[in-house]
Each structure stands twice: as structure tokens, then as C-alpha cells.
Design a protein around this motif. Structure first.
Motif, PDB file in Angstrom:
ATOM      1  N   GLN A 142       0.942  -1.002   0.015  1.00 51.13           N
ATOM      2  CA  GLN A 142       0.079  -0.010   0.040  1.00 51.13           C
ATOM      3  C   GLN A 142       0.790   1.116  -0.072  1.00 51.13           C
ATOM      4  OE1 GLN A 142      -3.334  -0.141  -0.143  1.00 51.13           O
ATOM      5  NE2 GLN A 142      -3.551  -2.236   0.301  1.00 51.13           N
TER       6      GLN A 142
ATOM      7  N   MET B  59      -4.238   2.110   5.667  1.00 48.02           N
ATOM      8  CA  MET B  59      -5.375   2.521   6.597  1.00 48.02           C
ATOM      9  C   MET B  59      -4.966   3.361   7.533  1.00 48.02           C
ATOM     10  SD  MET B  59      -7.896   0.489   6.129  1.00 48.02           S
ATOM     11  CE  MET B  59      -8.909  -0.137   7.754  1.00 48.02           C
TER      12      MET B  59
ATOM     13  N   GLU C 127       1.453  -3.459   4.378  1.00 47.18           N
ATOM     14  CA  GLU C 127       0.377  -3.311   5.451  1.00 47.18           C
ATOM     15  C   GLU C 127      -0.032  -4.529   6.083  1.00 47.18           C
ATOM     16  OE1 GLU C 127      -3.050  -0.432   5.632  1.00 47.18           O
ATOM     17  OE2 GLU C 127      -3.956  -2.306   5.375  1.00 47.18           O
TER      18      GLU C 127
ATOM     19  N   THR D  36      -1.591  -7.168   8.580  1.00 47.98           N
ATOM     20  CA  THR D  36      -2.927  -7.126   9.501  1.00 47.98           C
ATOM     21  C   THR D  36      -2.991  -8.391  10.579  1.00 47.98           C
ATOM     22  OG1 THR D  36      -3.977  -6.391   7.439  1.00 47.98           O
ATOM     23  CG2 THR D  36      -5.485  -7.004   9.092  1.00 47.98           C
TER      24      THR D  36
ATOM     25  N   ARG E 234      -2.852  -3.006  12.939  1.00 54.27           N
ATOM     26  CA  ARG E 234      -2.131  -2.981  11.677  1.00 54.27           C
ATOM     27  C   ARG E 234      -0.716  -2.415  11.752  1.00 54.27           C
ATOM     28  NH1 ARG E 234      -7.586  -2.192  10.316  1.00 54.27           N
ATOM     29  NH2 ARG E 234      -8.186  -4.034   8.943  1.00 54.27           N
TER      30      ARG E 234
ATOM     31  N   ASP F 193     -13.211  -4.762   8.260  1.00 52.21           N
ATOM     32  CA  ASP F 193     -11.827  -4.882   7.341  1.00 52.21           C
ATOM     33  C   ASP F 193     -11.453  -3.726   6.785  1.00 52.21           C
ATOM     34  OD1 ASP F 193     -13.747  -4.434   5.374  1.00 52.21           O
ATOM     35  OD2 ASP F 193     -14.187  -6.384   4.804  1.00 52.21           O
ATOM     36  N   ARG F 194     -10.799  -3.571   5.555  1.00 51.14           N
ATOM     37  CA  ARG F 194     -10.370  -2.732   4.905  1.00 51.14           C
ATOM     38  C   ARG F 194     -11.378  -1.693   4.157  1.00 51.14           C
ATOM     39  NH1 ARG F 194      -5.467  -0.991   3.310  1.00 51.14           N
ATOM     40  NH2 ARG F 194      -6.360  -0.690   1.429  1.00 51.14           N
TER      41      ARG F 194
ATOM     42  N   THR G 258     -13.407   8.599   3.326  1.00 58.67           N
ATOM     43  CA  THR G 258     -12.984   7.741   4.014  1.00 58.67           C
ATOM     44  C   THR G 258     -13.257   8.550   5.441  1.00 58.67           C
ATOM     45  OG1 THR G 258     -11.282   7.161   2.609  1.00 58.67           O
ATOM     46  CG2 THR G 258     -10.761   6.533   4.806  1.00 58.67           C
TER      47      THR G 258
ATOM     48  N   ASP H 110     -10.596   1.127   1.714  1.00 62.54           N
ATOM     49  CA  ASP H 110     -11.342   0.512   0.597  1.00 62.54           C
ATOM     50  C   ASP H 110     -12.622   0.526   0.227  1.00 62.54           C
ATOM     51  OD1 ASP H 110      -8.853  -0.642  -0.256  1.00 62.54           O
ATOM     52  OD2 ASP H 110      -9.165  -2.740   0.295  1.00 62.54           O
TER      53      ASP H 110
ATOM     54  N   ALA I 252      -8.064   2.749  12.159  1.00 64.77           N
ATOM     55  CA  ALA I 252      -7.374   1.858  11.728  1.00 64.77           C
ATOM     56  C   ALA I 252      -6.792   0.606  12.426  1.00 64.77           C
ATOM     57  CB  ALA I 252      -6.479   2.404  10.600  1.00 64.77           C
TER      58      ALA I 252
END
Lengths: 233, 324
Positions: B19, B37, B59, B61, B115, B215-216, B241, B258, B280
Motif C-alpha cells: 500500500q 489505513m 500493511e 494485518t 495493523r 476490514d479494509r 474515508t 477500500d 485503523a
């Protein structure tokens, strides 16, 4: 001639929504198209991008480079400079669609639901010129206006895990095209060989808000031929 | 100098993606920004490794990957504390360190936050689509062939590095605290008046629990406490976002990197940009409360944050390279 936005509100601390109406209408759509054209003509440092929708334009900005007060003044200026008679006709794009059962598994269901024959559904679906009000939901997905209510059909009870790219669907009184493979609950009535989303290209999306669309029925053979051509270019 | 392989993925971890800052300018065509994120952890990771700031990172997770380095490099791990170790010896988060050919970076497990970010001097390479290397898994493009990393993937840097950067450490006051009760500051959203007064008041007073359906795309809350006066649906409209949506079930969902470009649900509020990194790092079960602030305050906080990062970048540029 100038256009008065109804009001503005905050989508976030970096996105402001300029509202041009409350319901879907041709008038609102024209105001939005004109406004976006003016935004294009008057670049402003700190404005990153904007997204038109049915009734508003959301402007994404960087408050570090552009204060909200300056942004507001800029928006007012842009509205003042809108000249409707300069709005050019938008482009019409023809989208070939194969309505054969292999590509449109739900065509029959849509026909039965509306007490029509599949042929009548195809005729009603290819008859109008559709307007792209906005893009969203998926990369390259057009929200279309103009579908005949006679072929409206409720979403599937259980969404499919995979709807192939190019699938043409109906959900409620909306019709649309899936630009890429995705899960989805729309009734799939056909498929286009045309690629609506090519991520590798500099301009990856064929369609944009304001364009007009005509669906053109093609046979399976024509579909396969066009698909081959699309793949080779 | 051309790109060179820097490491091999020996284990992929739960969900590790390439990312960067994400894509801008294509939302009107329906293309989401994607990208990291946690922008704060991303920026600091790049600063610590001597990058310009826009280079792609990994990134990670919750469960980290195992990376085998194939050449000397300077890397940094920031963000969540997933207990990183180099050749099974623990290394600190929020500082850059030297790795050699044959070294193995692994993670012992999730301690705090969700993350972590791994940056390498020279930046990780990946498919660049529309000006960004960010992986957007839903449409399958960007980063590593549009997917999360898999065992056996080989990662390269964009630039090869002639002199390795001196290792540095983020000053302690700049290291964020994760876990526990998290306050997310918000602006009132476009459809705040679509909710009953009582339920909107409760939205600001009572805590929420982070759901494991996060999730993302979005961070969902467990409690279905928002009550719509009439409908939960709106004419589809742009989202950002940080936008909080509430569908008919009344559960708030914070839209993350996302997210789609448009949404059709009422928006009671939006998390301000400086608090997105906190969102995030939320893990399922954690408690969140929403606190309303003004636009002016949100902008002041954002400017402060930018200045802090700019100062940090300047300070790191002035550091003399040591011939490691």
C-alpha cells in the motif's frame, strides 16, 4: 446565467457537498454537469477531485492548502460563471449486449415477473437512451436513468457470489452494467463484450457521468467476435 | 540503478498487502482511493527509512508475515505492536534498523493495535496503477498482482540504495497509544436529522463495540442503536474515508480505505481525518465513543499534524548518514 446551489454540507472535514436538488431531475443533472465543467475550467490549488451524484457534487479538498472560507468563495464564483447555453451535448455510447440465456440467466424471470415475453423485455431494454447520472459502487459502474418501469424487477433473494464482468442487470427500476466480476443481487439479463474497466490504461474507465447510453442487441457469434477484438487491442 | 529484490515471503501472514498513499482523482469514475489505513504510521515508517514519504510499504494485518531478506537494507516497523523480531530476537517498533542478507523478520503475535507497517529504504515495488501501487483486492489490481502477499512472493525496492540510511527512532511523545477505550472525534454528517433525537444523542453518549466484521472497507460496530425516523436509504451519493453510514439495521459503520466511492445509506457523522489512524488500529471487542467537534477544530488538528510530520521529515533529512 448563474446557478444557485441549494446549500452545502460536510461529507467529512476534507469533503464538502454542494447540493443542487433533492430529487432526480434533468434540470438538477444539467446544473451538476455545468458546475463540474466550470470546476474543470477553473483549477484551484487544494482541490483534489470531485464526485458528481444524482443531486450534488462532492468536492474533496486539502484544508492545509485551501481554507474552508476560501473554498466556499471559490464555489460561489464557480456557480456565478455557469453558462447553460454553452453546455455541449454529451457523448452517446453504444453498448452491444447479448441477451442469450448463457449470458442472461435471469431474462426469463424478469419477463415472467412483468408478464412479458423475453423478446419484449429485450425490446423495452434496448429502446430508450439512458443517461449516466453518476458513477460509483464499483470502478466504472454507471448509475443509469431512463429504464422503462414495465421491465422493473426486484433484486434476487440470494445475491450471486460471482457475477461476470460485462453483465447487464436490472434491480428495481434501475439497470446497469457490471464493469468487473463482483458479487451481486441484480437480475442478469445479458452481457456486453465491451470492456468498461481496463485498470492498465491511463484512462481506465470508458464511461462518465453525463454520457448517454444505447444498448444494442447482438447474437452470440457477434458477441464472441467482439470479445476477441476487445482482447486483442 | 535498477530495482533489486530485497526479500522473499516465507509466510504470508493473515493479510499483508502493498500500500501507499492511495489513488486520487478517479473517484468520479468509481475508483476507490485504497491506500494505507493508518497514514500516520505509514508516513513515519517512510521517514524513519529515509524515504520521501510516498513510497509503498507493507500493511500487515494482525498476524504478521515472515520475510527473508536477500540483501542488506534499512527497514522500519511502525503501527500496531505485533511483536516483531529479527532472527527471533525482539526488535522495537517505531525505529529503523539494518537487516542483512539471510536475516528473517517475523512477528510473535498481536499485542496492541491491528495493523503494522513495514517500510524499506528505497520503497517496496509493486504494480503501479493510476499513479499508485496500492493493492485494491476487490477489483484485483495494484501492488502484488492485485492480491495479498503469498508464500514465495519476491519483493523488490523501487530504487536501489547506494548508502544505507543511519538508523533512527521516533521520539517517544510521537508514538501513539493503542487499545483500551478509543475516542473518535467526528463532524455531524449530512443526514444527522434522519435519525431520532434520542438515538442520535445516544450515539454520542454511549460506547460502541468494534465488530469482528471489520476490514479494509469498513469498521463496523456491534450495537444497533441508531434509529431512523423514516428510511435508512438515500439517493446514492459520494462518501469519504471516515464517513459513518447506518443502514436499516442501525449499526454504525466507519468507511475505510477500500470503501466504495458512493453509498446509499444515511450518514450520521464522519470521523475526522486525524483520527482515522486510530480507527485503523481498532481491534474487535474494543470500545469506541464518538465525540462531536467543529470543522474549524478538525482543520486546526489536521494542520498541526501536518506540521509535526513536516518537522520530523526535516529533522530526519538533516541526520548525517553513517557508513554502516
Amino acid at each position: 446565467m448563474c446557478v444557485e446551489p441549494l446549500q452545502m454540507n460536510m461529507v467529512s472535514d476534507t469533503a464538502v457537498r454542494v447540493i443542487f436538488g433533492t430529487v432526480i431531475s434533468m434540470e438538477t443533472h444539467k446544473n451538476i454537469r455545468s458546475f463540474c465543467r466550470e470546476l474543470e475550467k477553473h483549477p484551484q490549488k487544494g482541490i483534489q477531485e470531485w464526485v458528481p451524484s444524482y443531486t450534488a457534487v462532492t468536492i474533496f479538498y486539502d484544508p492545509f492548502l485551501l481554507s474552508f472560507d476560501s473554498l466556499e468563495a471559490y464555489i460561489m464564483n464557480v456557480c456565478d460563471s455557469i453558462e447553460h447555453h454553452n453546455l455541449p451535448d454529451s457523448m452517446q455510447v453504444t453498448i452491444p449486449v447479448c441477451y442469450e440465456e448463457a449470458f442472461g440467466p435471469d431474462l426469463n424471470q424478469v419477463a415472467v415477473h412483468n408478464q412479458l415475453t423475453p423478446e419484449e423485455v429485450i425490446e423495452l431494454h434496448t429502446e430508450p437512451e439512458y443517461l449516466i447520472h453518476m458513477m460509483g459502487f464499483l470502478p466504472g459502474f454507471p448509475y443509469l436513468g431512463g429504464m422503462n418501469e414495465k421491465i422493473a424487477a426486484p433484486r434476487l433473494d440470494a445475491p450471486r457470489m460471482k457475477v461476470p464482468a460485462g453483465s447487464v442487470g436490472i434491480a428495481g427500476s434501475q439497470t446497469g452494467v457490471y464493469p468487473l466480476e463482483s458479487p451481486g443481487g441484480w437480475n442478469i439479463i445479458g452481457r456486453t463484450p465491451k470492456k468498461l474497466f481496463l485498470p492498465q490504461e491511463t484512462d481506465p474507465v470508458l464511461l462518465e457521468a453525463g454520457m448517454r447510453i444505447k444498448f444494442m442487441p447482438v447474437t452470440t457469434d457477434e458477441f464472441l467476435e467482439m470479445e476477441e477484438k476487445e482482447a486483442s487491442c | 540503478m535498477s530495482a533489486e529484490e530485497v526479500c522473499v515471503v516465507k509466510k504470508a501472514g493473515l493479510f499483508t498487502t502493498i500500500q501507499d498513499a492511495g489513488r486520487t482523482g478517479r473517484q468520479k469514475k468509481g475508483i476507490p482511493p485504497a491506500g494505507v489505513m493508518d497514514e500516520y504510521a505509514f508516513e513515519t515508517a517512510n521517514i524513519l527509512t529515509g524515504n520521501d514519504g510516498t513510497e509503498a510499504v507493507l500493511e500487515v494485518t494482525m498476524l504478521g508475515p515472515v520475510l527473508l531478506f536477500t540483501k542488506p537494507a534499512v527497514i522500519a516497523v511502525t503501527g500496531a505492536d505485533l511483536q516483531p523480531s529479527l532472527n527471533n530476537k525482539p526488535v522495537d517498533n517505531w525505529h529503523s534498523f539494518r537487516v542483512n542478507d539471510g536475516d528473517e523478520l517475523s512477528f510473535a503475535g498481536m499485542k496492541k493495535g491491528a495493523r503494522a507497517y513495514i517500510a524499506v529504504q528505497g520503497g517496496f515495488d509493486g504494480d503501479e496503477i493510476l499513479g499508485s501501487r496500492s493493492t485494491y483486492v476487490k477489483a484485483g489490481f495494484g501492488g502484488m498482482n492485485g492480491r495479498a502477499l503469498e508464500k514465495g512472493d519476491r519483493l523488490s525496492t523501487v530504487r536501489s540504495v547506494s548508502m544505507l540510511k543511519r538508523c533512527s527512532r521516533l521520539p517517544a511523545p510521537l508514538i501513539p497509544e493503542y487499545g483500551g477505550e478509543t475516542v473518535l472525534r467526528v463532524l455531524e454528517g449530512p443526514e444527522a436529522s434522519a435519525f431520532t433525537e434520542e438515538s442520535l444523542a445516544a450515539f454520542y453518549h454511549s460506547g460502541f463495540t468494534v465488530s469482528n466484521e471489520s476490514d479494509r472497507m469498513g469498521c463496523r460496530m456491534e450495537e444497533a442503536s441508531l434509529v431512523h425516523r423514516e428510511s435508512a436509504d438515500i439517493l446514492s451519493d459520494a462518501v469519504d474515508t471516515g464517513t459513518i453510514q447506518a443502514a436499516a439495521d442501525g449499526r454504525p459503520m466507519i468507511l475505510m480505505a477500500d470503501r466504495q466511492t458512493t453509498g446509499g445509506y444515511t450518514r450520521p457523522a464522519s470521523v475526522i481525518q486525524v483520527d482515522l489512524p486510530k480507527a485503523a488500529q481498532l481491534v474487535p471487542g474494543q470500545t469506541v465513543t464518538f465525540k462531536k467537534v467543529t470543522l474549524e477544530h478538525a482543520h486546526d488538528l489536521l494542520k498541526e499534524q501536518r506540521r509535526r510530520i513536516a518537522a520530523l521529515r526535516l529533522a530526519s533529512k538533516n541526520m548525517l548518514p553513517a557508513g554502516l
